[in-house]
Design a protein around this motif. Structure first.
Motif, PDB file in Angstrom:
ATOM      1  N   ARG A  95      39.682  48.286  39.797  1.00  0.00           N
ATOM      2  CA  ARG A  95      40.338  47.536  38.723  1.00  0.00           C
ATOM      3  C   ARG A  95      39.420  47.402  37.506  1.00  0.00           C
ATOM      4  O   ARG A  95      39.857  47.579  36.369  1.00  0.00           O
ATOM      5  N   SER A  96      38.147  47.137  37.763  1.00  0.00           N
ATOM      6  CA  SER A  96      37.178  47.032  36.678  1.00  0.00           C
ATOM      7  C   SER A  96      37.074  48.358  35.923  1.00  0.00           C
ATOM      8  O   SER A  96      37.025  48.386  34.694  1.00  0.00           O
ATOM      9  N   GLN A 138      40.569  51.456  29.767  1.00  0.00           N
ATOM     10  CA  GLN A 138      41.554  51.068  28.761  1.00  0.00           C
ATOM     11  C   GLN A 138      40.869  50.536  27.509  1.00  0.00           C
ATOM     12  O   GLN A 138      41.270  50.852  26.383  1.00  0.00           O
ATOM     13  N   ARG A 139      39.831  49.719  27.690  1.00  0.00           N
ATOM     14  CA  ARG A 139      39.104  49.190  26.528  1.00  0.00           C
ATOM     15  C   ARG A 139      38.452  50.321  25.738  1.00  0.00           C
ATOM     16  O   ARG A 139      38.448  50.305  24.508  1.00  0.00           O
ATOM     17  N   GLU A 142      40.211  48.839  33.744  1.00  0.00           N
ATOM     18  CA  GLU A 142      40.166  47.961  32.570  1.00  0.00           C
ATOM     19  C   GLU A 142      39.160  48.474  31.550  1.00  0.00           C
ATOM     20  O   GLU A 142      39.432  48.480  30.345  1.00  0.00           O
TER      21      GLU A 142
END
Length: 112
Positions: free
Chosen positions: A70-71, A77-78, A74
């Protein structure tokens, strides 16, 4: 300020098989940044009759891998958002530079 053209994406490749994923994960070094997570505070919800021994260890490992995945998603995406923002800023700077060059050229013409 800028219009976004519709992008034509290539066809999606077949997802990797579970065996390929496991082989890829097993082939990584333990210090690989993908497997390093910042420390998270412990979330104690009180005593509960949960799994023990190996079951608890396996569950903790699954949870750790889930948080790492998940990290990674994320962060990815950033990074994509940052890349797009930088692309737009670069274009703005290019336009500002061109306008500045035109202004300088006009001032030189008027001075002559």
């Amino acid at each position: 300020m800028s219009s976004k053209a519709k992008r034509v994406l290539p066809t999606r490749p077949e997802p990797p098989s579970p065996e390929q994923i496991l082989a890829d994960v097993r082939g990584t070094h333990p210090s690989d940044p993908v497997f390093l997570l910042p420390a998270e505070p412990c979330q104690d919800h009180g005593p509960s009759p949960g799994p023990t021994g190996q079951e608890a260890t396996a569950e903790e490992e699954r949870e750790r891998l889930y948080r790492q995945s998940r990290s990674y998603v994320e962060m990815n995406q950033r990074l994509q958002e940052s890349r797009e923002r930088l692309r737009e800023q670069r274009e703005e700077l290019r336009r500002a530079g061109a306008a500045l060059e035109r202004g300088i050229a006009e001032m030189r013409q008027k001075a002559c």
